[in-house]
Design a protein around this motif. Structure first.
Motif, PDB file in Angstrom:
ATOM      1  N   LEU A   1     -10.267  43.408  45.573  1.00 46.35           N
ATOM      2  CA  LEU A   1     -11.292  43.749  46.229  1.00 46.35           C
ATOM      3  C   LEU A   1     -12.504  43.948  45.333  1.00 46.35           C
ATOM      4  N   MET A   2     -12.456  44.443  44.012  1.00 43.86           N
ATOM      5  CA  MET A   2     -13.348  44.790  43.023  1.00 43.86           C
ATOM      6  C   MET A   2     -13.696  43.450  42.704  1.00 43.86           C
ATOM      7  N   ALA A   3     -12.747  42.667  42.397  1.00 48.75           N
ATOM      8  CA  ALA A   3     -13.140  40.982  41.599  1.00 48.75           C
ATOM      9  C   ALA A   3     -14.210  40.361  42.881  1.00 48.75           C
ATOM     10  N   TYR A   4     -13.610  40.487  44.142  1.00 46.91           N
ATOM     11  CA  TYR A   4     -14.606  39.593  44.971  1.00 46.91           C
ATOM     12  C   TYR A   4     -15.845  40.395  45.123  1.00 46.91           C
ATOM     13  N   LEU A   5     -15.961  41.958  45.059  1.00 42.16           N
ATOM     14  CA  LEU A   5     -17.192  42.683  45.290  1.00 42.16           C
ATOM     15  C   LEU A   5     -18.125  42.001  44.132  1.00 42.16           C
ATOM     16  N   LYS A   6     -17.580  41.852  42.707  1.00 36.85           N
ATOM     17  CA  LYS A   6     -18.327  41.718  41.615  1.00 36.85           C
ATOM     18  C   LYS A   6     -18.507  39.938  41.555  1.00 36.85           C
ATOM     19  N   SER A   7     -17.821  39.270  42.429  1.00 37.71           N
ATOM     20  CA  SER A   7     -18.052  37.879  42.175  1.00 37.71           C
ATOM     21  C   SER A   7     -19.487  37.388  42.449  1.00 37.71           C
ATOM     22  N   PRO A   8     -20.006  36.489  41.707  1.00 36.96           N
ATOM     23  CA  PRO A   8     -21.467  35.987  41.887  1.00 36.96           C
ATOM     24  C   PRO A   8     -21.743  35.246  43.037  1.00 36.96           C
ATOM     25  N   LYS A   9     -20.697  34.681  43.549  1.00 33.76           N
ATOM     26  CA  LYS A   9     -21.099  33.780  44.851  1.00 33.76           C
ATOM     27  C   LYS A   9     -20.140  33.787  45.874  1.00 33.76           C
ATOM     28  N   LYS A  10     -20.504  33.526  46.963  1.00 38.22           N
ATOM     29  CA  LYS A  10     -19.420  33.348  47.970  1.00 38.22           C
ATOM     30  C   LYS A  10     -18.370  32.305  48.131  1.00 38.22           C
ATOM     31  N   LEU A  11     -17.221  32.708  48.425  1.00 38.18           N
ATOM     32  CA  LEU A  11     -16.093  31.993  48.410  1.00 38.18           C
ATOM     33  C   LEU A  11     -16.316  30.974  49.646  1.00 38.18           C
ATOM     34  N   ILE A  12     -16.085  29.646  49.066  1.00 33.71           N
ATOM     35  CA  ILE A  12     -16.350  28.354  50.020  1.00 33.71           C
ATOM     36  C   ILE A  12     -14.920  27.653  50.192  1.00 33.71           C
ATOM     37  N   ASN A  13     -14.294  27.336  48.977  1.00 38.84           N
ATOM     38  CA  ASN A  13     -13.062  26.607  49.215  1.00 38.84           C
ATOM     39  C   ASN A  13     -12.151  27.378  48.185  1.00 38.84           C
ATOM     40  N   LYS A  14     -10.864  26.908  48.045  1.00 37.30           N
ATOM     41  CA  LYS A  14      -9.988  27.373  47.401  1.00 37.30           C
ATOM     42  C   LYS A  14     -10.278  27.307  45.852  1.00 37.30           C
TER      43      LYS A  14
END
Length: 188
Positions: free
Chosen positions: A170-183
């Motif tokens: 969860l923290m890694a996703y919160l800190k990610s710089p952009k939206k996940l679009i693909n794998k």
């Protein structure tokens, strides 16, 4: 603390979020989560799983990258790259609250109680955003009592229901710089 919050926020909030058992607002809790969120652990995080956890745990109230609800602040532009900033807001959500997100408790003349935040107001009525429900319009003439509290709508202890791996994801996703679009974007 849990009993005080239950009295302030009412049973509807507890039914939506579940009981609030513990508020980890001590240095040990921060140290524990900082150690879980090591550079090595974050490098192995599963952003796709983190996004799913965000949708289930945070997205019911917050937006990130245009996805989620608008009860709490949009997290896209927040200081979410800073681990301590996120920990403060998750572990102690009432520590720093913008006025727009302070918990408002309204009791009407007929005995109903509404808990949320005011999103619109005119001389005759106000609109209250309530977690898990559509916004409610309340005529001001029907209001018996309106209390603005220093309690956040966000319940404390959200990490406590997650495993250490889930907290990292969860923290890694919160800190990610952009939206996940693909794998391919699910790798750090």
């Amino acid at each position: 603390m849990a009993r005080q919050l239950h009295r302030v926020i009412g049973s509807g909030f507890v039914e939506f979020w579940g009981p609030i058992e513990h508020v980890p607002n001590d240095a040990a809790a921060y140290d524990r989560y900082r150690s879980i969120l090591s550079t090595g652990a974050m490098a192995k995080a599963d952003l796709k799983a983190g996004k799913q956890l965000f949708t289930q745990s945070c997205g019911t109230c917050h937006k990130l990258f245009g996805e989620g609800a608008e009860i709490g602040p949009d997290l896209t532009g927040s200081n979410r790259a800073n681990t301590d900033y996120i920990l403060l807001n998750v572990l102690e959500p009432s520590a720093e609250i913008q006025d727009a997100y302070k918990l408002v408790v309204i009791t009407t003349m007929d005995g109903r109680t509404y808990t949320g935040n005011v999103v619109a107001e005119n001389p005759k009525q106000l609109t209250l955003k309530i977690a898990g429900q559509e916004p409610v319009k309340i005529n001001k003439s029907a209001i018996q009592n309106k209390e603005v509290t220093n309690v956040s709508l966000m319940p404390p202890g959200l990490f406590e229901s997650l495993s250490d791996k889930e907290v990292v994801d969860l923290m890694a996703y919160l800190k990610s710089p952009k939206k996940l679009i693909n794998k391919s974007q699910c790798e750090f």
